[in-house]
Design a protein around this motif. Sequence first.
Motif, PDB file in Angstrom:
ATOM      1  N   PHE A 250      16.677 -10.112   2.156  1.00  0.00           N
ATOM      2  CA  PHE A 250      16.913 -11.473   1.684  1.00  0.00           C
ATOM      3  C   PHE A 250      17.070 -11.460   0.172  1.00  0.00           C
ATOM      4  O   PHE A 250      16.232 -10.908  -0.553  1.00  0.00           O
ATOM      5  CB  PHE A 250      15.715 -12.332   2.105  1.00  0.00           C
ATOM      6  CG  PHE A 250      15.809 -13.790   1.773  1.00  0.00           C
ATOM      7  CD1 PHE A 250      16.830 -14.578   2.277  1.00  0.00           C
ATOM      8  CD2 PHE A 250      14.852 -14.391   0.971  1.00  0.00           C
ATOM      9  CE1 PHE A 250      16.899 -15.933   1.983  1.00  0.00           C
ATOM     10  CE2 PHE A 250      14.904 -15.740   0.680  1.00  0.00           C
ATOM     11  CZ  PHE A 250      15.931 -16.515   1.175  1.00  0.00           C
ATOM     12  N   ASP A 251      18.163 -12.065  -0.307  1.00  0.00           N
ATOM     13  CA  ASP A 251      18.439 -12.126  -1.750  1.00  0.00           C
ATOM     14  C   ASP A 251      17.465 -13.123  -2.379  1.00  0.00           C
ATOM     15  O   ASP A 251      17.769 -14.310  -2.525  1.00  0.00           O
ATOM     16  CB  ASP A 251      19.897 -12.554  -1.973  1.00  0.00           C
ATOM     17  CG  ASP A 251      20.338 -12.376  -3.421  1.00  0.00           C
ATOM     18  OD1 ASP A 251      19.556 -11.842  -4.233  1.00  0.00           O
ATOM     19  OD2 ASP A 251      21.465 -12.805  -3.738  1.00  0.00           O
ATOM     20  N   TRP A 252      16.316 -12.647  -2.774  1.00  0.00           N
ATOM     21  CA  TRP A 252      15.173 -13.498  -3.087  1.00  0.00           C
ATOM     22  C   TRP A 252      15.364 -14.367  -4.331  1.00  0.00           C
ATOM     23  O   TRP A 252      15.105 -15.578  -4.309  1.00  0.00           O
ATOM     24  CB  TRP A 252      13.919 -12.642  -3.245  1.00  0.00           C
ATOM     25  CG  TRP A 252      12.741 -13.398  -3.756  1.00  0.00           C
ATOM     26  CD1 TRP A 252      12.219 -13.382  -5.017  1.00  0.00           C
ATOM     27  CD2 TRP A 252      11.946 -14.337  -3.011  1.00  0.00           C
ATOM     28  NE1 TRP A 252      11.145 -14.233  -5.113  1.00  0.00           N
ATOM     29  CE2 TRP A 252      10.956 -14.829  -3.895  1.00  0.00           C
ATOM     30  CE3 TRP A 252      11.969 -14.810  -1.703  1.00  0.00           C
ATOM     31  CZ2 TRP A 252      10.008 -15.771  -3.499  1.00  0.00           C
ATOM     32  CZ3 TRP A 252      11.020 -15.752  -1.308  1.00  0.00           C
ATOM     33  CH2 TRP A 252      10.063 -16.209  -2.199  1.00  0.00           C
ATOM     34  N   GLU A 253      15.783 -13.787  -5.436  1.00  0.00           N
ATOM     35  CA  GLU A 253      15.728 -14.493  -6.726  1.00  0.00           C
ATOM     36  C   GLU A 253      16.503 -15.809  -6.760  1.00  0.00           C
ATOM     37  O   GLU A 253      15.949 -16.844  -7.150  1.00  0.00           O
ATOM     38  CB  GLU A 253      16.175 -13.558  -7.859  1.00  0.00           C
ATOM     39  CG  GLU A 253      15.118 -12.525  -8.212  1.00  0.00           C
ATOM     40  CD  GLU A 253      15.454 -11.768  -9.480  1.00  0.00           C
ATOM     41  OE1 GLU A 253      14.888 -12.087 -10.539  1.00  0.00           O
ATOM     42  OE2 GLU A 253      16.295 -10.855  -9.394  1.00  0.00           O
ATOM     43  N   PRO A 254      17.788 -15.845  -6.394  1.00  0.00           N
ATOM     44  CA  PRO A 254      18.492 -17.133  -6.484  1.00  0.00           C
ATOM     45  C   PRO A 254      17.949 -18.182  -5.511  1.00  0.00           C
ATOM     46  O   PRO A 254      17.917 -19.373  -5.834  1.00  0.00           O
ATOM     47  CB  PRO A 254      19.944 -16.774  -6.156  1.00  0.00           C
ATOM     48  CG  PRO A 254      19.875 -15.482  -5.425  1.00  0.00           C
ATOM     49  CD  PRO A 254      18.700 -14.762  -5.988  1.00  0.00           C
ATOM     50  N   GLN A 255      17.506 -17.733  -4.331  1.00  0.00           N
ATOM     51  CA  GLN A 255      16.981 -18.687  -3.359  1.00  0.00           C
ATOM     52  C   GLN A 255      15.651 -19.272  -3.835  1.00  0.00           C
ATOM     53  O   GLN A 255      15.419 -20.478  -3.752  1.00  0.00           O
ATOM     54  CB  GLN A 255      16.797 -18.009  -1.990  1.00  0.00           C
ATOM     55  CG  GLN A 255      17.960 -17.142  -1.534  1.00  0.00           C
ATOM     56  CD  GLN A 255      19.287 -17.891  -1.498  1.00  0.00           C
ATOM     57  OE1 GLN A 255      19.319 -19.071  -1.169  1.00  0.00           O
ATOM     58  NE2 GLN A 255      20.369 -17.212  -1.831  1.00  0.00           N
ATOM     59  N   ALA A 256      14.779 -18.415  -4.319  1.00  0.00           N
ATOM     60  CA  ALA A 256      13.474 -18.879  -4.796  1.00  0.00           C
ATOM     61  C   ALA A 256      13.617 -19.719  -6.065  1.00  0.00           C
ATOM     62  O   ALA A 256      12.893 -20.708  -6.253  1.00  0.00           O
ATOM     63  CB  ALA A 256      12.560 -17.677  -5.067  1.00  0.00           C
ATOM     64  N   ALA A 257      14.550 -19.336  -6.931  1.00  0.00           N
ATOM     65  CA  ALA A 257      14.758 -20.099  -8.176  1.00  0.00           C
ATOM     66  C   ALA A 257      15.182 -21.525  -7.870  1.00  0.00           C
ATOM     67  O   ALA A 257      14.755 -22.478  -8.539  1.00  0.00           O
ATOM     68  CB  ALA A 257      15.811 -19.407  -9.049  1.00  0.00           C
ATOM     69  N   ALA A 258      16.017 -21.704  -6.848  1.00  0.00           N
ATOM     70  CA  ALA A 258      16.464 -23.048  -6.473  1.00  0.00           C
ATOM     71  C   ALA A 258      15.279 -23.908  -6.046  1.00  0.00           C
ATOM     72  O   ALA A 258      15.253 -25.119  -6.312  1.00  0.00           O
ATOM     73  CB  ALA A 258      17.486 -22.958  -5.340  1.00  0.00           C
ATOM     74  N   VAL A 259      14.277 -23.297  -5.421  1.00  0.00           N
ATOM     75  CA  VAL A 259      13.092 -24.039  -4.969  1.00  0.00           C
ATOM     76  C   VAL A 259      12.211 -24.433  -6.147  1.00  0.00           C
ATOM     77  O   VAL A 259      11.844 -25.597  -6.310  1.00  0.00           O
ATOM     78  CB  VAL A 259      12.292 -23.211  -3.942  1.00  0.00           C
ATOM     79  CG1 VAL A 259      10.982 -23.916  -3.589  1.00  0.00           C
ATOM     80  CG2 VAL A 259      13.115 -22.990  -2.681  1.00  0.00           C
ATOM     81  N   VAL A 260      11.852 -23.475  -7.008  1.00  0.00           N
ATOM     82  CA  VAL A 260      10.918 -23.777  -8.108  1.00  0.00           C
ATOM     83  C   VAL A 260      11.549 -24.639  -9.194  1.00  0.00           C
ATOM     84  O   VAL A 260      10.843 -25.362  -9.911  1.00  0.00           O
ATOM     85  CB  VAL A 260      10.324 -22.485  -8.719  1.00  0.00           C
ATOM     86  CG1 VAL A 260       9.466 -21.761  -7.694  1.00  0.00           C
ATOM     87  CG2 VAL A 260      11.420 -21.557  -9.246  1.00  0.00           C
ATOM     88  N   GLN A 261      12.865 -24.558  -9.332  1.00  0.00           N
ATOM     89  CA  GLN A 261      13.536 -25.386 -10.335  1.00  0.00           C
ATOM     90  C   GLN A 261      13.899 -26.763  -9.795  1.00  0.00           C
ATOM     91  O   GLN A 261      14.276 -27.648 -10.551  1.00  0.00           O
ATOM     92  CB  GLN A 261      14.794 -24.675 -10.836  1.00  0.00           C
ATOM     93  CG  GLN A 261      14.501 -23.427 -11.656  1.00  0.00           C
ATOM     94  CD  GLN A 261      15.743 -22.618 -11.984  1.00  0.00           C
ATOM     95  OE1 GLN A 261      16.861 -23.035 -11.697  1.00  0.00           O
ATOM     96  NE2 GLN A 261      15.548 -21.457 -12.587  1.00  0.00           N
ATOM     97  N   GLY A 262      13.774 -26.933  -8.480  1.00  0.00           N
ATOM     98  CA  GLY A 262      14.147 -28.206  -7.868  1.00  0.00           C
ATOM     99  C   GLY A 262      12.972 -29.122  -7.583  1.00  0.00           C
ATOM    100  O   GLY A 262      13.134 -30.146  -6.912  1.00  0.00           O
ATOM    101  N   VAL A 263      11.783 -28.787  -8.093  1.00  0.00           N
ATOM    102  CA  VAL A 263      10.603 -29.636  -7.877  1.00  0.00           C
ATOM    103  C   VAL A 263      10.836 -30.993  -8.524  1.00  0.00           C
ATOM    104  O   VAL A 263      11.331 -31.082  -9.663  1.00  0.00           O
ATOM    105  CB  VAL A 263       9.341 -28.973  -8.467  1.00  0.00           C
ATOM    106  CG1 VAL A 263       8.126 -29.887  -8.308  1.00  0.00           C
ATOM    107  CG2 VAL A 263       9.087 -27.641  -7.779  1.00  0.00           C
TER     108      VAL A 263
END
Length: 342
Positions: A250-263
């Motif tokens: 799983f391409d972790w960084e862009p997916q996780a970044a979208a979550v933490v930056q979208g709070v």
Amino acid sequence: MSMAGTDLFELSRGVLDVASKKVSLIEDITRRTKMLAMNALIEAARAGDAGRGFAVVANEVSEISTQVNSITKELRSEIVARVDHLTTTGSAMVQEMHGKRLADLSLNMIEIIDRNLYERSCDVRWWATDSAVVDCAVSPTEEARRHASHRLGVILESYTVYLDLWIADASGNVIANGRPDRYRHARGANVSDELWFRQAMATRDGGEFTVGDVARNNKLDDRVVATYATAIRQGGEANGAPVGVLGIFFDWEPQAAAVVQGVRLEENERERSRCLLLDARHRVIASSDGRGILSETVPLRRGGDAMGFYADPQGKLVGYALTPGYETYKGLGWYGVIVQDR
């Protein structure tokens, strides 16, 4: 601090200012009254017997002024104490509400990740039953490898959240991958020492899977990945004997970044807030500011609570929530965390 908290403190200060001004006016009046009473006593003394009745009134006025002055001092002291109590209580209430909000937002973060990773667990179990994958693991002829690689490539075209998919034989040798042109060092690599491979081979049936720690993979251009794996079983059957392992990255960084930056923070909060995802060791695996990924550990103080908040030694407010899991995905002990300057 929220707008409600600011309004409360402004109101408290306003009440104190108004009350102090009014008490000061009363004190000024009592001083002037006392001065008039003293002057009246002096004039009464000069008048002799004719002024005795007036002296009694002047003494009474002076006594009343003294009592009023005493009351105003008590009033001032009581007003200050009560406003201070109001401010302290209000501050605690505002922090309680704000802390709970940060905890709720942290829970929302980790729930989004849980739902996303639940889908990954479904993907790996499903694709491990694909006939091309099973045939390649059972009999890795060159033709079987090419066919399996093509099949994995077709899957990758539809599932853009993955960097690559690997088929490893029972000895841990990678015999096919979905992007051989991009990741040429994957095929031929041996992953028998990888925990995800060993755990996948040890799964009891096709309903089980394993997840590796979020980490950099040097065979995938050193990208940060979340690895999911399960055993490829004889005949693609749930109870078939393990014949190899399917690993999906799983391409972790862009997916996780979208979550933490979208709070959903308020605009006045965003610049002083840091949204994080932590693994079970409290290691930062995603951060809204992009710092500390895989290198920073946050000393989370949660006691035994699954979610909550606290003020850290630097005075920052920390809200957190432990993964609740989603459907059959039990979670990995990860946390959503928001650290906010006050």
